[in-house]
Design a protein around this motif. Structure first.
Motif, PDB file in Angstrom:
ATOM      1  N   THR A 458     -29.806 -62.232  -4.626  1.00 33.13           N
ATOM      2  CA  THR A 458     -28.931 -62.411  -3.477  1.00 33.13           C
ATOM      3  C   THR A 458     -28.926 -61.113  -2.686  1.00 33.13           C
ATOM      4  N   VAL A 459     -29.386 -61.167  -1.445  1.00 35.20           N
ATOM      5  CA  VAL A 459     -29.524 -59.963  -0.625  1.00 35.20           C
ATOM      6  C   VAL A 459     -28.529 -60.061   0.525  1.00 35.20           C
ATOM      7  N   ALA A 460     -27.423 -59.307   0.396  1.00 36.82           N
ATOM      8  CA  ALA A 460     -26.397 -59.339   1.438  1.00 36.82           C
ATOM      9  C   ALA A 460     -26.886 -58.663   2.706  1.00 36.82           C
ATOM     10  N   ALA A 461     -27.696 -57.617   2.540  1.00 32.49           N
ATOM     11  CA  ALA A 461     -28.247 -56.898   3.688  1.00 32.49           C
ATOM     12  C   ALA A 461     -29.545 -56.241   3.241  1.00 32.49           C
ATOM     13  N   PRO A 462     -30.498 -56.050   4.147  1.00 33.86           N
ATOM     14  CA  PRO A 462     -31.739 -55.368   3.775  1.00 33.86           C
ATOM     15  C   PRO A 462     -31.457 -53.991   3.184  1.00 33.86           C
ATOM     16  N   VAL A 463     -32.278 -53.592   2.229  1.00 35.90           N
ATOM     17  CA  VAL A 463     -32.084 -52.324   1.533  1.00 35.90           C
ATOM     18  C   VAL A 463     -33.168 -51.344   1.998  1.00 35.90           C
ATOM     19  N   ALA A 464     -32.764 -50.212   2.530  1.00 39.13           N
ATOM     20  CA  ALA A 464     -33.709 -49.236   3.058  1.00 39.13           C
ATOM     21  C   ALA A 464     -34.593 -48.672   1.937  1.00 39.13           C
ATOM     22  N   VAL A 485     -39.593 -61.832 -24.882  1.00 42.70           N
ATOM     23  CA  VAL A 485     -40.396 -62.068 -23.690  1.00 42.70           C
ATOM     24  C   VAL A 485     -41.862 -62.233 -24.068  1.00 42.70           C
ATOM     25  N   GLU A 486     -42.530 -63.180 -23.409  1.00 40.30           N
ATOM     26  CA  GLU A 486     -43.977 -63.326 -23.525  1.00 40.30           C
ATOM     27  C   GLU A 486     -44.679 -63.007 -22.209  1.00 40.30           C
ATOM     28  N   GLY A 487     -43.995 -63.147 -21.105  1.00 45.68           N
ATOM     29  CA  GLY A 487     -44.594 -62.839 -19.812  1.00 45.68           C
ATOM     30  C   GLY A 487     -43.541 -62.807 -18.720  1.00 45.68           C
ATOM     31  N   VAL A 488     -43.817 -62.040 -17.673  1.00 41.41           N
ATOM     32  CA  VAL A 488     -42.913 -61.934 -16.527  1.00 41.41           C
ATOM     33  C   VAL A 488     -43.744 -62.042 -15.255  1.00 41.41           C
ATOM     34  N   GLN A 489     -43.260 -62.839 -14.311  1.00 43.04           N
ATOM     35  CA  GLN A 489     -43.866 -62.958 -12.988  1.00 43.04           C
ATOM     36  C   GLN A 489     -42.816 -62.605 -11.944  1.00 43.04           C
ATOM     37  N   LEU A 490     -43.256 -62.045 -10.834  1.00 46.02           N
ATOM     38  CA  LEU A 490     -42.307 -61.642  -9.806  1.00 46.02           C
ATOM     39  C   LEU A 490     -42.951 -61.682  -8.439  1.00 46.02           C
ATOM     40  N   GLY A 491     -42.115 -61.542  -7.428  1.00 45.38           N
ATOM     41  CA  GLY A 491     -42.568 -61.421  -6.053  1.00 45.38           C
ATOM     42  C   GLY A 491     -41.536 -60.640  -5.270  1.00 45.38           C
ATOM     43  N   LEU A 492     -41.947 -60.083  -4.146  1.00 46.47           N
ATOM     44  CA  LEU A 492     -40.991 -59.348  -3.313  1.00 46.47           C
ATOM     45  C   LEU A 492     -41.450 -59.358  -1.867  1.00 46.47           C
ATOM     46  N   GLU A 493     -40.470 -59.097  -0.976  1.00 46.54           N
ATOM     47  CA  GLU A 493     -40.753 -59.008   0.446  1.00 46.54           C
ATOM     48  C   GLU A 493     -40.168 -57.716   0.990  1.00 46.54           C
ATOM     49  N   LYS A 572     -38.874 -46.201   6.747  1.00 48.36           N
ATOM     50  CA  LYS A 572     -39.822 -46.909   7.607  1.00 48.36           C
ATOM     51  C   LYS A 572     -39.808 -48.416   7.392  1.00 48.36           C
ATOM     52  N   GLY A 573     -38.976 -48.885   6.466  1.00 42.61           N
ATOM     53  CA  GLY A 573     -38.923 -50.317   6.198  1.00 42.61           C
ATOM     54  C   GLY A 573     -37.888 -50.639   5.142  1.00 42.61           C
ATOM     55  N   ASN A 574     -37.617 -51.925   4.982  1.00 41.86           N
ATOM     56  CA  ASN A 574     -36.580 -52.379   4.066  1.00 41.86           C
ATOM     57  C   ASN A 574     -37.141 -53.311   2.998  1.00 41.86           C
ATOM     58  N   LEU A 575     -36.497 -53.314   1.862  1.00 41.48           N
ATOM     59  CA  LEU A 575     -36.739 -54.329   0.831  1.00 41.48           C
ATOM     60  C   LEU A 575     -35.817 -55.499   1.146  1.00 41.48           C
ATOM     61  N   THR A 576     -36.394 -56.672   1.371  1.00 43.72           N
ATOM     62  CA  THR A 576     -35.604 -57.810   1.845  1.00 43.72           C
ATOM     63  C   THR A 576     -35.546 -58.981   0.874  1.00 43.72           C
ATOM     64  N   GLY A 577     -36.365 -58.968  -0.184  1.00 49.13           N
ATOM     65  CA  GLY A 577     -36.350 -60.096  -1.105  1.00 49.13           C
ATOM     66  C   GLY A 577     -36.981 -59.748  -2.437  1.00 49.13           C
ATOM     67  N   PHE A 578     -36.539 -60.435  -3.487  1.00 56.44           N
ATOM     68  CA  PHE A 578     -37.050 -60.221  -4.842  1.00 56.44           C
ATOM     69  C   PHE A 578     -36.820 -61.498  -5.627  1.00 56.44           C
ATOM     70  N   LYS A 579     -37.848 -61.953  -6.336  1.00 55.27           N
ATOM     71  CA  LYS A 579     -37.715 -63.104  -7.219  1.00 55.27           C
ATOM     72  C   LYS A 579     -38.395 -62.777  -8.539  1.00 55.27           C
ATOM     73  N   ILE A 580     -37.969 -63.478  -9.600  1.00 51.79           N
ATOM     74  CA  ILE A 580     -38.521 -63.212 -10.919  1.00 51.79           C
ATOM     75  C   ILE A 580     -38.494 -64.479 -11.756  1.00 51.79           C
TER      76      ILE A 580
END
Length: 585
Positions: A458-464, A485-493, A572-580
Motif C-alpha cells: 500500500t503506497v500512500a505517496a511516492p517514496v523518494a 521458504v522455497e522461493g520468492v518472486q517480486l516486482g517494483l515500479e 531523481k525519481g520515486n519508488l511507486t510500487g512493490f509486489k511480492i
C-alpha cells in the motif's frame, strides 16, 4: 572426481544394492573420457593448456560403477536440434520421441542439417552420451533416454513461444519428459513485461507434468557477465564502466523464464573452480554446473587471451567433418581434437570446445536424472531442494564488490538465517552428484506447497529514492504461515529515468535489495548493472532464491538506492510500487 574413502563415505548400502553388474561393465572404456574433467578430475592433462584444479568435478565418484546412470529417466533437449543418429547418442534416443519443428522435415527427427548447428548435439552428449561402448565420450547420465526439440532452429515453423509450450508440457512427445534441459535464454536491455497471469500460465501446467510430480526444468543463466551482444551479436551494448564495476553486464533474472518457481537457473564454473568468465550473475540463480572456458591449445590457436587456453567441456558434435564445431574448415583447428588430422580422434564426431552456461546446464540436467533414477517418486520441489542442500561451496574468496564511495553493491557468499550460503555468482554452489543421490535415497518429500499469492504494498505517496544512506523503502507483511521458504518472486515500479544510447546500456545507479523477515538481505539488482534507456525503471518480475528454509511469514522490505547520489542532492525519481510472492511449506 572419484574420492578416496578418507574424503567421502562410500555409497550407502541402499544405493549399492541397485547395482546390476555395473562395476564389471565399467571396465569397458570411452576413449575420450580421460579428457572429461567435469566427470572425474584428478588434475590430469586435458584439452587446454592449463590443468583443471583437482576435485573440481560433478562428484559422480562411484555412481556410474554402481549403475546409477539415469536409467529410464527421459530427458528433453530443448534446443536448436540434436543429431539423433549420432553414433554416441543413438542408443539412448527414444525412437520417434523427438519433435522437429522445421517445416517439411521428418516430424520426429530434429537433427541439424546445416553448418553452425552443433549446439543441441553437444548438449545432448553432456547429458546422455552412451557409456562403455568403446567410442568417444560418456554422459553425466549415460543411460538416460533422450528426446530432442528443435524450437531454436532458424527454420522452425510456428511461433517460438508456442514451440516452447509444446516442448515443456503440451506436446505429445513432451508428456513423459522427466528432465527438461534448456540451454538458451534472452538478455533484454530492460526487464520485460511478464504478468502475473503469464507466470501462472507457465507454472501451473509445468507443475502438473509427471503425473503431478512436476518435471525438472533446468535453464541456462546466460553468458553476459562481460558482454551484452545486440543487433545479431555485432554490437556489445555493455559499457566499459559496467564491465569495470564487476557486477555483470546484465542479471540472469532479466530473462523472465529464469524466475519461474519450477525452473532451476544454472550458473557456470570453470576448471579452476571459480565462475566461468562469461556466466551471468543474479539472485535468480539456483545452483551451478560446469561450463569451463574455451579449450584452445597452442600451437593450434593463436589467440592471446589466457582464458582461451583453459579447458572447456568435451562432448559429442555433429558427426563428420563438415558441420558442427569440429570440422575441416579453414582455421577451424584450435586444439588437438579438432579436424580429421587429430591423432586423438579423427572422426570430427566430438568437440573439446563446448562451453557457456549452455554446457553447465546439461551437467545439472544429468545429475537430476541420476537423482530421479535413485528415487523416481521425488517431485520437482524435492529435486531442486536436494540439489541446493547438497551443493558444494566453491570459490570461498569470491570478492565483495563495492562502489567507489564504499557502498557494497554485490556481496560474495552470504549465509541466510537458516544457515544456507548463497552467492549471486553460484546460487547455492556447485552440484554434487553423489551427495545428491545419497540424500535422495532417504528423502522425505516436502510438505504441500504454500503460496502467499501476489501481495502489493500500500503506497500512500511516492517514496523518494535517495542515496545509499537514504534508500526508498516499501514493506509488505505476509500473513500466510509459511515456515520454510522455497522461493520468492517480486516486482517494483519507479519513476527513475535511465539515459542510454541506441543499442546500448548505461550503468544504472540503482541498487535494489530485498530483506526477509529474518533480516537476510538479497541483492536483487546491483548498482552499475547495464540497463537500457527508459523514462521509468521498472522490474515487472524477478526472483530471489537467497532465502531457502527461512520463515516466510512476516515483513519483507524492498529498498532502492541511487548509490552515487550525494547526501544533499535532490532525488531523481520515486519508488511507486512493490509486489511480492512467497512460496514454501
Amino acid at each position: 572426481m572419484r574420492q578416496h574413502l578418507s574424503k567421502r563415505t562410500v555409497l550407502s548400502l541402499a544405493v549399492a544394492a541397485m547395482a546390476c553388474g555395473g562395476a564389471a561393465h565399467a571396465q569397458q572404456g570411452d576413449p575420450l573420457y580421460r579428457y572429461q574433467w567435469h566427470l572425474m578430475n584428478y588434475g590430469q592433462s586435458v584439452l587446454g593448456d592449463t590443468k583443471p584444479a583437482v576435485g573440481i568435478d560433478l562428484g559422480i565418484d562411484d555412481l556410474h560403477d554402481y549403475n546409477i546412470r539415469g536409467r529410464n529417466v527421459v530427458v528433453g533437449v530443448v534446443d536448436e536440434g540434436m543429431q539423433i543418429a549420432h553414433p554416441d547418442l543413438a542408443a539412448n534416443v527414444v525412437p520417434d520421441g523427438s519433435r522437429n519443428f522445421n517445416t517439411g522435415g521428418p516430424i520426429h527427427d530434429p537433427s541439424p542439417t546445416q553448418a553452425g548447428e552443433g549446439h543441441g548435439t553437444a548438449v545432448g552428449g553432456i547429458i546422455g552420451a552412451v557409456g562403455w561402448n568403446g567410442i568417444g565420450v560418456r554422459g553425466v547420465a549415460p543411460a538416460a533416454r533422450l528426446k530432442g526439440f528443435n524450437f531454436l532452429s532458424p527454420r522452425a515453423g510456428g511461433s517460438q513461444a508456442d514451440n516452447i509450450v509444446y516442448s515443456w508440457w503440451d506436446g505429445a512427445e513432451a508428456k513423459d519428459v522427466a528432465v527438461s534441459n534448456n540451454s538458451w535464454g534472452a538478455a533484454p536491455l530492460l526487464p520485460p513485461a511478464f504478468s502475473e497471469n503469464e507466470v501462472g500460465a507457465f507454472e501451473k501446467p509445468m507443475a502438473a507434468t509427471r503425473g503431478g510430480l512436476g518435471a525438472i526444468y533446468v535453464k541456462a543463466a546466460g553468458n553476459h557477465y562481460n558482454q551484452h551482444p545486440v543487433f545479431f551479436g555485432l554490437i556489445n551494448a555493455c559499457t566499459a564502466e559496467t564491465r569495470a564495476a564487476n557486477v555483470g553486464c546484465t542479471q540472469a533474472g532479466f530473462d523472465p523464464r529464469n524466475n519461474l518457481f519450477n525452473v532451476m537457473t544454472i550458473a557456470a564454473v570453470n576448471a579452476a573452480g571459480v565462475r566461468s568468465n562469461y556466466s551471468s550473475p543474479g539472485s535468480a540463480l539456483w545452483v551451478a554446473g560446469l561450463g569451463g572456458e574455451y579449450g584452445h591449445q597452442k600451437p593450434y590457436s593463436t589467440q592471446t587471451n589466457p582464458l582461451n587456453f583453459d579447458p572447456a567441456i568435451v562432448t559429442t558434435d555433429v558427426s563428420g567433418c563438415v558441420n558442427g564445431y569440429n570440422s575441416d574448415a579453414a582455421a577451424a583447428r584450435l586444439n588437438a581434437l579438432d579436424s580429421s588430422q587429430s591423432t586423438i580422434d579423427n572422426t570430427c564426431n566430438y568437440t573439446g570446445r563446448m562451453n557457456g552456461t549452455s554446457a553447465a546446464t546439461p551437467t545439472v540436467a544429468g545429475v537430476s536424472a541420476l537423482v530421479l533414477q535413485a528415487n523416481p517418486k521425488l517431485g520437482y520441489r524435492d529435486v531442486r531442494y536436494i540439489l541446493a542442500a547438497t551443493a558444494r561451496q566453491i570459490d570461498p574468496a569470491q570478492p565483495v564488490v563495492k562502489h567507489a564511495n564504499g557502498t557494497v553493491i554485490a556481496p560474495g557468499w552470504t549465509a541466510n538465517a537458516a544457515g544456507h550460503r548463497f552467492s549471486n555468482w553460484y546460487g547455492y554452489g556447485l552440484v554434487d552428484a553423489t551427495a545428491a543421490v545419497e540424500r535422495a535415497m532417504a528423502f522425505k518429500p516436502l510438505p504441500a506447497l504454500l503460496d502467499s499469492g501476489w501481495t502489493r504494498a500500500t503506497v500512500a505517496a511516492p517514496v523518494a529514492i535517495g542515496g545509499a544512506g537514504a534508500p526508498a523503502k516499501l514493506q509488505i507483511r505476509i500473513d500466510r504461515a509459511i515456515a520454510k521458504v522455497e522461493g520468492v518472486q517480486l516486482g517494483l515500479e519507479t519513476t527513475y529515468p535511465i539515459t542510454a544510447g541506441f543499442l546500448s546500456t548505461a550503468p544504472s545507479p540503482l541498487l535494489v535489495t530485498l530483506t526477509s523477515p529474518s533480516g537476510t538481505k538479497s541483492y536483487v539488482v546491483p548498482a552499475m548493472t547495464g540497463v537500457g534507456a527508459t523514462s521509468a525503471f521498472t522490474i515487472p518480475f524477478i526472483a530471489s532464491n537467497a532465502f531457502l528454509d527461512e520463515k516466510g511469514e512476516g515483513t519483507w522490505t524492498v529498498e532502492v538506492a541511487d548509490v552515487p547520489l550525494a547526501a544533499d542532492a535532490a532525488s531523481k525519481g520515486n519508488l511507486t510500487g512493490f509486489k511480492i510472492r512467497v512460496l514454501g511449506h
